[in-house]
Design a protein around this motif. Sequence first.
Motif, mmCIF file in Angstrom:
data_model
loop_
_atom_site.group_PDB
_atom_site.id
_atom_site.type_symbol
_atom_site.label_atom_id
_atom_site.label_comp_id
_atom_site.label_asym_id
_atom_site.label_seq_id
_atom_site.Cartn_x
_atom_site.Cartn_y
_atom_site.Cartn_z
ATOM 1 N N LYS A 81 0.679 -1.137 -0.030
ATOM 2 C CA LYS A 81 -0.036 -0.066 -0.130
ATOM 3 C C LYS A 81 1.021 1.044 -0.018
ATOM 4 O O LYS A 81 0.647 2.308 -0.679
ATOM 5 C CB LYS A 81 -1.078 0.180 1.178
ATOM 6 N N SER A 82 1.862 1.176 0.787
ATOM 7 C CA SER A 82 2.666 2.348 0.699
ATOM 8 C C SER A 82 3.319 2.677 -0.551
ATOM 9 O O SER A 82 3.583 3.658 -1.174
ATOM 10 C CB SER A 82 3.707 2.314 1.764
ATOM 11 N N ALA A 83 3.862 1.448 -1.218
ATOM 12 C CA ALA A 83 4.410 1.659 -2.626
ATOM 13 C C ALA A 83 3.723 2.115 -3.551
ATOM 14 O O ALA A 83 3.904 3.101 -4.428
ATOM 15 C CB ALA A 83 4.975 0.221 -3.013
ATOM 16 N N MET A 84 2.329 1.939 -3.359
ATOM 17 C CA MET A 84 1.479 2.278 -4.453
ATOM 18 C C MET A 84 1.223 3.842 -4.032
ATOM 19 O O MET A 84 0.735 4.506 -4.973
ATOM 20 C CB MET A 84 0.149 1.588 -4.401
ATOM 21 N N GLU A 85 1.050 4.125 -2.932
ATOM 22 C CA GLU A 85 0.791 5.583 -2.544
ATOM 23 C C GLU A 85 2.117 6.525 -3.274
ATOM 24 O O GLU A 85 1.789 7.747 -3.576
ATOM 25 C CB GLU A 85 0.854 5.855 -1.291
ATOM 26 N N HIS A 86 3.257 5.828 -3.283
ATOM 27 C CA HIS A 86 4.263 6.595 -3.897
ATOM 28 C C HIS A 86 4.438 6.675 -5.421
ATOM 29 O O HIS A 86 5.399 7.013 -5.857
ATOM 30 C CB HIS A 86 5.750 6.016 -3.265
#
Length: 382
Positions: free
Chosen positions: A374-379
Amino acid sequence: MPDARNWFEPLPEYRRRRFPACRREGIELCLEDGRRLINFAGNDYLGLSTHEAVCMGARGALGEAVGSGASRLVSGDDPLMHRLEAKLARWKGFESCLLVGSGMLANIGLLQALAGRHDHIFADRLNHASLVDGARLSGASLHRFHHLDMAQLAGLLVRHPAERRMIVSDGVFSMDGDCANIPALLALAEAHDTLLVVDDAHGTGTLGRDGRGLTALHGVAGHPRLIEVGTFGKAFGGYGAFILGPAELIDGLRQRQRTMIYSTALPVAVIAAAETALALIERGEQVQQLHRQLARFRAGIGGLGFMPSETAIQPLLIGEDAAALAMSARLAEAGFFVPAIRPPTVPEGTSRLRITLSAAHTDEQIDGLIAALKSAMEHGDG
């Protein structure tokens, strides 16, 4: 003029396959640079490759010999091989079983033994490379149908009659995580008088409450038109492969399958490990734990755009090579090993992250990976 130094055209850097040196410690990978990454890329679905009982079984056999010393037909089989073949046939619901050195050797040799230049093979376009190569090397006329397209397959069977034909398919497709429609394939095989060859490498040990795989799940194991291939290199945690089918068919392979006849037999330690792994799979604890961990992961990735899959293979389609590599690198920074899968392993424009679940993963590790995704997708990596 070309020589051995410039025979191959150089590959672009983003297409080069790399073989990093790393040591496995349970579910973790220890890299040369000192990093320890939680492995979400392997096929050790039940964690049996490092299970104490499986390792003990192998060690006991290693006290007598390391290698088998010759091919099966030159110096005979260790009795453990015959015992394991009988156990596998009984567990999977088939009449007979043949052990082979690897899944690649099993599929290449099987299709070469079954088919020749007057025969026809009908194959799913996303079949594993071993099935693709086996079909080509057999010399049979090869007809490939769009992935899981039963209507196109039916049309091809009508247009290409022959005395001897076979449908060939993966059971669980290794890069997409979806499953062949076994009942539909078998119905077509019966309607058009063909054999059906199913490679259930990724389904054996993982699908069904008892882990007996896709054909057992659909109640067709042991059908006289069905030949199944399985492997010890995935859920069993070891190495080697096996072919299941009617007794007459398996005996015919013993006389004709070149990749078995002309290969050194599997070491007894590998056979002993596989026999121990089978006993553990039959008990069911690891199989049920895998199903629990898969359910936990799937519950946490809703809305993230994963490809549809109810198996331990959970692919996230990215598209461009560079984007898949970037997301893989971000996950590695967070402590997770999820390499990018790129062409030619998958079709152009479909680079992806192929996440695989194991019974050895803890709840905390699964939750951590979901948070990192989820964090990678937010970036903007996904």
